[in-house]
Design an enzyme around this catalytic site. Structure first.
Site, mmCIF file in Angstrom:
data_model
loop_
_atom_site.group_PDB
_atom_site.id
_atom_site.type_symbol
_atom_site.label_atom_id
_atom_site.label_comp_id
_atom_site.label_asym_id
_atom_site.label_seq_id
_atom_site.Cartn_x
_atom_site.Cartn_y
_atom_site.Cartn_z
ATOM 1 N NE ARG A 95 39.502 66.141 25.748
ATOM 2 C CZ ARG A 95 39.509 66.972 26.803
ATOM 3 N NH1 ARG A 95 38.563 66.877 27.729
ATOM 4 N NH2 ARG A 95 40.435 67.893 26.897
ATOM 5 C CB SER A 105 44.009 66.271 20.983
ATOM 6 O OG SER A 105 44.079 67.520 21.580
ATOM 7 C CD GLU A 144 40.605 64.135 22.013
ATOM 8 O OE1 GLU A 144 41.283 64.112 23.054
ATOM 9 O OE2 GLU A 144 40.231 65.181 21.461
#
Ligand code: NAP
Length: 338
Positions: A165, A237, A333
């Protein structure tokens, strides 16, 4: 290209939160990206790039910047040999629209990434991933407009420094790079990646489902688990799954014997959702207009009318609980724009 002033941003994000942009414009071509950058030199303000707005949280008040919405379209296909298809995609193309087209054409590689909101240009930024597939595994190169150099250039896959990520685009040295096009290498024949339990269970007894069935299964599973963007505001998320040293994982496992963990080299990735549900008891927890989603607690939702401050307060409570109970520092995130 028209530069607008004091434009409200919240409807341009999936969280439906945020104030205004001092300057705002859309760019449909690479030339318009350059024009927009030249404008900011005159005004001495930074550029903030907006794609589908599905992974950002914008602060209240006015952002003293040019918010540049990338709307560069175009999908070019090119066959290489018998088994590889190269596809070059404008950064403003819908990501899921692209996945749908590749699946229709029978090209393998990104089918597990079905249903992820946002644009194609945003995919390399956080190296989007789902169900055991990461977009980095199909990216050949990323074309960017380099603000510092004042020109377009191509970054190879290695130059993008992809990791979990993460990529160069999230680091200070990548902040002056505006993604304009992305090239992918897809396969004409492929093997399904059904290692995640939801997909494995869906296809129990059927090891080689066709590409379209995989896409449909991912869409169905996501539809059951994740909130509907037309009903609540969310950016998916909100936190990254923590990756911790194996020794730390072993210590935590003594305290929480059911704690799941997925090895990543010498480290272990922990599903944060499990901690939020079983250790912090935050699944479905609400706080005013915000909450942790009832079916998947790593997803923070705006039930309507929430502010940046409310989200940050809940995010802090969640992070504090995880730190207190496990000693893990969680990372956001979702990108915050202030
Ligand atoms: P899940 O299948 O319930 O699994 C929970 C977590 O455990 C996931 O986050 C996943 O990590 C990890 N995991 C599960 N099986 C694994 C395996 N076989 N190997 C390694 N790691 C494993 O997850 P979910 O919440 O329903 O989400 C399904 C997928 O969609 C996940 O990959 C998730 O990342 C992705 N997704 C991404 C976003 C986003 O905003 N970026 C939002 C929703 C869902 P990973 O997250 O690393 O896969």
């Amino acid at each position: 290209m028209k530069i607008q002033e004091h434009i409200s941003l919240k409807e341009l994000t999936t969280m439906k939160i945020g104030g205004t942009a001092r300057y705002f414009c859309s760019a449909s071509t690479r030339e318009e990206v350059e024009e927009a950058v030249l404008f900011t030199h005159g005004k001495k303000v930074p550029v903030i790039v907006l794609g589908g707005g599905s992974n950002i949280l914008i602060a209240s008040g006015e952002i003293n910047a040019l918010v540049l919405k990338i709307e560069i379209k175009g999908i070019e296909w090119a066959t290489h040999g018998t088994d590889m298809e190269q596809v070059v995609v404008g950064a403003g193309e819908s990501w899921d629209g692209l996945v749908a087209r590749t699946v229709e054409k029978g090209f393998w590689g990104i089918e597990n990434l079905s249903g992820i909101p946002g644009t194609t240009g945003a995919a390399p930024i956080q190296n989007i991933g789902a169900y055991g597939t990461e977009v980095k595994d199909t990216i050949l190169w990323v074309e960017v407009f380099d603000i510092a150099a004042g020109k377009l250039r191509q970054l190879t896959n290695a130059e993008c420094r992809f990791s979990y990520r993460d990529s160069i685009f999230k680091k200070p040295e990548g902040k002056a790079l505006i993604v304009t096009r992305v090239a992918f290498a897809l396969k004409r024949g492929g093997t399904p990646n059904l290692e995640y339990k939801d997909l494995k269970n869906h296809f129990a007894g059927k090891e080689t489902p066709p590409l379209t069935d995989i896409r449909n299964a991912v869409l169905e599973i996501r539809g059951r688990k994740f909130p509907d963007l037309s009903v609540v505001g969310t950016a998916g998320s909100f936190f990254k799954n923590p990756i911790i040293p194996k020794e730390k994982f072993d210590t935590l496992k003594q305290k929480f014997p059911d704690l799941p963990g997925f090895p990543m080299g010498n480290d272990v990735k922990i599903p944060l959702a499990w901690i939020l549900d079983n250790v912090c008891n935050l699944k479905g927890a609400t706080d005013g207009n915000v909450g942790m989603f009832k079916n998947q607690p790593i997803v923070l939702v705006n039930f309507g009318g929430a502010t940046f401050e409310e989200v940050m307060l809940l995010a802090k409570k969640v992070a504090d609980c995880v730190r207190e109970k496990t000693g893990i520092d969680v990372e956001c995130e979702v990108q915050q724009i202030k």
